[in-house]
Write an enzyme that holds these catalytic residues in place. Structure first.
Site, short mmCIF file in Angstrom:
data_model
loop_
_atom_site.label_atom_id
_atom_site.label_comp_id
_atom_site.label_asym_id
_atom_site.label_seq_id
_atom_site.Cartn_x
_atom_site.Cartn_y
_atom_site.Cartn_z
N ASP A 134 0.80 -1.22 0.00
CA ASP A 134 0.00 0.00 0.00
C ASP A 134 0.84 1.27 0.00
OD1 ASP A 134 0.87 -0.56 2.58
OD2 ASP A 134 -1.13 -1.01 3.34
N ASN A 156 -8.14 -2.57 13.80
CA ASN A 156 -9.51 -2.93 13.38
C ASN A 156 -9.53 -4.18 12.49
OD1 ASN A 156 -8.44 -2.01 10.99
ND2 ASN A 156 -9.85 -0.29 10.71
C1 F6R Z 1 1.19 -1.42 6.08
C2 F6R Z 1 -0.04 -2.21 6.16
C3 F6R Z 1 -0.89 -2.17 7.37
C4 F6R Z 1 -0.11 -2.39 8.67
C5 F6R Z 1 -1.05 -2.31 9.86
C6 F6R Z 1 -0.30 -2.48 11.17
O1 F6R Z 1 1.84 -1.64 4.85
O2 F6R Z 1 -0.35 -2.87 5.23
O3 F6R Z 1 -1.90 -3.15 7.25
O4 F6R Z 1 0.51 -3.63 8.63
O5 F6R Z 1 -1.72 -1.09 9.87
O6 F6R Z 1 0.54 -1.39 11.35
P1 F6R Z 1 1.55 -1.33 12.58
O7 F6R Z 1 2.56 -2.39 12.36
O8 F6R Z 1 2.14 0.04 12.51
O9 F6R Z 1 0.74 -1.57 13.81
#
Ligand code: F6R
Length: 256
Positions: free
Chosen positions: A66, A135
């Protein structure tokens, strides 16, 4: 079964070893990569191991999950800058094989379609790294995203924007939308490694255990994947029963 290590250091060592081994087995492997706080220690270990073992990454292709819409690659909070900082600049990747969605693409629907098509044209992702949002989102597929979605533009939920505001300065605004690989793109990966660490993810992991597969908790779709592994530290596993966890004190010696 959840695979549980005592702490984030062990998780990072284990997950980075999985990826390094995959590259060693197949130097031109196609990998799916994620960003976020969870991945920082993993990439640090990955770089350390790759340098120590002289791993050739020059033929590896990568597809990131993303990117924020509206942020140029040079913006410090873009996922392109994140990848540069944590992984790419440290190892001799062939930049023509690195794919990160372009947050400034003009015709976004056409761009997204082409991103999914390019993954397929490469033969699909062999190993996909995933984090999970509080979420339950994977990539930026927020609750309610159809399971058959391909790469698309998503309006970020208030929850996600609040969660991610920790990476932005006090006067910076978290972008309202992002490009994300779709649920189908992710599920098409041959093998999936989802990682969650820290007590802030414990309630999210409990939802995976408690919920039926549902678009309302996107990562529950992984229950339908034949080769999806969920790797946790003890803090993230705190709210699931121990009989659904496989505990390791250390990374299995056979892997090192
Ligand atoms: C980022 C992504 C998101 C993160 C998720 C967790 O490329 O795809 O799905 O993996 O938001 O983010 P953290 O690791 O910062 O808690």
């Amino acid at each position: 079964m959840f695979i549980v290590f005592p702490d984030t250091d062990h998780v990072a060592q284990y997950v980075s070893t999985l990826f390094i081994q995959r590259i060693s087995q197949q130097p031109d492997v196609i990998l799916g990569l994620a960003t976020g706080g969870t991945m920082e220690p993993i990439y640090a270990q990955w770089v350390k191991q790759a340098l120590a073992r002289n791993i050739d990454v020059s033929q590896v292709s990568t597809f990131n999950l993303d990117e924020y819409v509206g942020l140029p690659a040079q913006h410090p909070q873009s996922y392109a800058a994140y990848m540069e900082h944590h992984l790419l600049r440290h190892l001799a990747f062939d930049r023509s094989r690195i794919h990160i969605p372009d947050g400034l693409a003009h015709d976004l629907p056409a761009y997204c379609q082409a991103y999914s098509d390019t993954i397929r044209d490469h033969g699909g992702i062999a190993m996909q790294l995933l984090g999970v949002g509080s979420n339950g989102h994977i990539g930026f597929n927020e609750p309610g995203t159809p399971f058959d979605s391909q790469c698309h533009v998503v309006e970020l939920s208030e929850r996600t924007r609040i969660d991610n505001s920790r990476f932005f300065g006090p006067n910076e605004i978290v972008p309202a939308s992002a490009i994300t690989m779709g649920m189908r793109d992710i599920m098409d990966a041959h093998e999936i490694i989802l990682v969650a660490t820290g007590s802030s993810k414990a309630a999210t992991i409990a939802k995976y255990y408690e919920h039926e597969v549902s678009p309302l908790v996107p990562f529950t779709i992984l229950k339908q994947h034949p080769k999806a592994h969920i790797i946790l530290d003890a803090a993230a596993a705190a709210l699931v029963p121990s009989n659904v966890c496989q505990f390791y004190d250390t990374v299995p010696a056979a892997m090192l």
